[in-house]
Design a protein around this motif. Structure first.
Motif, mmCIF file in Angstrom:
data_model
loop_
_atom_site.group_PDB
_atom_site.id
_atom_site.type_symbol
_atom_site.label_atom_id
_atom_site.label_comp_id
_atom_site.label_asym_id
_atom_site.label_seq_id
_atom_site.Cartn_x
_atom_site.Cartn_y
_atom_site.Cartn_z
ATOM 1 N N LYS A 196 0.828 -1.208 0.000
ATOM 2 C CA LYS A 196 0.000 0.000 0.000
ATOM 3 C C LYS A 196 0.865 1.262 0.000
ATOM 4 C CE LYS A 196 -3.603 2.438 2.577
ATOM 5 N NZ LYS A 196 -4.486 2.413 3.778
ATOM 6 N N ALA A 197 1.832 1.331 0.904
ATOM 7 C CA ALA A 197 2.652 2.533 1.035
ATOM 8 C C ALA A 197 3.466 2.806 -0.230
ATOM 9 C CB ALA A 197 3.579 2.394 2.237
ATOM 10 N N ASP A 198 4.095 1.776 -0.758
ATOM 11 C CA ASP A 198 4.990 1.977 -1.902
ATOM 12 C C ASP A 198 4.219 2.206 -3.196
ATOM 13 O OD1 ASP A 198 7.110 1.727 -0.200
ATOM 14 O OD2 ASP A 198 7.556 -0.353 -0.703
ATOM 15 N N LEU A 199 3.090 1.518 -3.364
ATOM 16 C CA LEU A 199 2.295 1.742 -4.575
ATOM 17 C C LEU A 199 1.715 3.157 -4.569
ATOM 18 C CD1 LEU A 199 1.250 0.573 -7.211
ATOM 19 C CD2 LEU A 199 -0.740 -0.289 -5.972
ATOM 20 N N ASN A 200 1.248 3.596 -3.399
ATOM 21 C CA ASN A 200 0.739 4.966 -3.299
ATOM 22 C C ASN A 200 1.837 5.982 -3.603
ATOM 23 O OD1 ASN A 200 -1.830 4.148 -2.670
ATOM 24 N ND2 ASN A 200 -1.642 4.501 -0.478
ATOM 25 N N ALA A 201 3.037 5.734 -3.074
ATOM 26 C CA ALA A 201 4.152 6.658 -3.309
ATOM 27 C C ALA A 201 4.525 6.693 -4.789
ATOM 28 C CB ALA A 201 5.354 6.257 -2.456
ATOM 29 N N TYR A 202 4.526 5.531 -5.433
ATOM 30 C CA TYR A 202 4.875 5.467 -6.860
ATOM 31 C C TYR A 202 3.823 6.174 -7.717
ATOM 32 C CZ TYR A 202 5.231 3.639 -11.580
ATOM 33 O OH TYR A 202 5.292 3.538 -12.943
ATOM 34 N N LEU A 203 2.565 5.870 -7.460
ATOM 35 C CA LEU A 203 1.507 6.452 -8.283
ATOM 36 C C LEU A 203 1.432 7.969 -8.119
ATOM 37 C CD1 LEU A 203 -1.321 3.777 -7.839
ATOM 38 C CD2 LEU A 203 0.081 4.184 -9.865
ATOM 39 N N ALA A 204 1.868 8.464 -6.970
ATOM 40 C CA ALA A 204 1.879 9.908 -6.752
ATOM 41 C C ALA A 204 2.855 10.612 -7.688
ATOM 42 C CB ALA A 204 2.229 10.220 -5.302
ATOM 43 N N GLY B 27 0.032 11.702 -14.897
ATOM 44 C CA GLY B 27 -0.766 11.417 -16.080
ATOM 45 C C GLY B 27 -1.528 10.115 -16.018
ATOM 46 N N ALA B 28 -1.350 9.361 -14.941
ATOM 47 C CA ALA B 28 -2.008 8.060 -14.831
ATOM 48 C C ALA B 28 -3.486 8.210 -14.488
ATOM 49 C CB ALA B 28 -1.315 7.225 -13.763
ATOM 50 N N GLN B 29 -4.260 7.187 -14.827
ATOM 51 C CA GLN B 29 -5.690 7.194 -14.508
ATOM 52 C C GLN B 29 -5.940 6.943 -13.032
ATOM 53 O OE1 GLN B 29 -8.353 4.958 -17.199
ATOM 54 N NE2 GLN B 29 -6.569 4.576 -18.496
ATOM 55 N N VAL B 30 -4.980 6.319 -12.371
ATOM 56 C CA VAL B 30 -5.127 5.984 -10.950
ATOM 57 C C VAL B 30 -4.004 6.640 -10.163
ATOM 58 C CG1 VAL B 30 -6.353 3.820 -11.334
ATOM 59 C CG2 VAL B 30 -3.864 3.820 -11.375
ATOM 60 N N HIS B 31 -4.285 7.051 -8.927
ATOM 61 C CA HIS B 31 -3.308 7.779 -8.120
ATOM 62 C C HIS B 31 -3.086 7.153 -6.749
ATOM 63 C CE1 HIS B 31 -3.457 10.893 -11.174
ATOM 64 N NE2 HIS B 31 -4.774 10.858 -11.096
#
Length: 275
Positions: A106-114, A118-122
């Protein structure tokens, strides 16, 4: 991921170093080598003290037979084999390993998506919602159980996470890889990497029956998997793993094994396995 141990050593030359975003790499500058190919030795097995992690065996009779034959060959090549050399903590850190995975997912995926505006998911929550909205395409057979469990977890400051991480390190390091290597004065541990490939079963799910990657993975220690041979026409690997920062020793042992066995064959893209 490489075709040969030499290729892996060349790749490591590029990858090794400190990442300011990852505290686990803080000591890399003082521990890393400038050139890893210098440790490749065709006689790398000679005099090496190798412990057989026997508790990672037993999931497939044919794999066991192949591994036992290879251990005999390593002994003939001059390796000093200590058998068994099992981790005291074998099988004791599965629960804490999963807890750490869920929190860090959860922590790392959230940090990466941030970092991907331009991604559809954040966030992980967005990924879960996207999968649910498009489940006919994204999840026609299986759900997203780990995503859902990870989303329920809090931050990396939670006591549950900190405790699980501490347990992982103690069990996989002091009572695991370091413990058994210190006890028998080993250069490396050896075990089968896993079973031959299996068919996807859409009714009953995964059929993974065994493997040896978890101790090194949980400890954060190096592990090199080398082609070992074939079982029913399908390739299987052998893993050499050890203490932190012992890539030079593992490359030496793995290269010696690779040159002795020369088991790798280019993929043939067969329509079916050879039985």
């Amino acid at each position: 991921m490489a075709r040969t141990v030499r290729d892996a050593a060349i790749l490591l030359n590029v990858l090794a170093g400190t990442d300011p975003r990852d505290t686990a790499t803080a000591d890399a500058e003082s521990k890393m080598q400038k050139e890893y190919t210098q440790f490749l030795d065709s006689n790398g097995l000679r005099g090496a003290r190798i412990g057989v992690a026997r508790k990672y065996f037993g999931f497939n009779d044919a794999v066991d037979a192949l591994m036992n034959s290879l251990i005999d060959q390593m002994k003939s090549a001059g390796a000093i084999i200590i058998d068994p050399a099992d981790l005291e903590s074998h099988g004791k850190f599965d629960d804490s390993e999963l807890l750490v995975l869920l929190y860090e997912l959860k922590a790392d995926l959230n940090a990466y998506l941030a970092t991907r505006p331009g991604a559809q998911v954040h966030s992980l929550a967005d990924v879960i919602a996207f999968n649910e909205k498009n489940q006919d395409k994204e999840m026609p057979y299986f759900g997203q159980d780990l995503f859902l469990k990870a989303q329920e977890k809090g931050s990396l400051t939670e006591k549950e996470y900190i405790g699980a991480l501490a347990a992982n390190r103690m069990l996989a390091r002091e009572q695991g890889v370091d413990g058994v290597m210190n006890k028998f004065h080993l250069d490396a541990l050896v075990a089968p990497s896993g079973a031959p490939a299996w068919l996807a079963d859409l009714a009953n799910g995964d059929h993974a029956v065994g493997g040896s990657s978890n101790a090194a993975a949980v400890a954060g220690y190096p592990n090199i998997n080398v082609p070992a041979g074939f079982v029913f026409g399908m390739p299987v690997g052998i893993s050499f793993f050890g203490r932190g920062w012992t890539e030079p020793t593992l490359l030496k042992v793995a290269y010696g094994f690779e040159q002795m066995v020369k088991a790798r064959k280019p993929p043939e893209f067969l329509a079916t396995a050879k039985f």
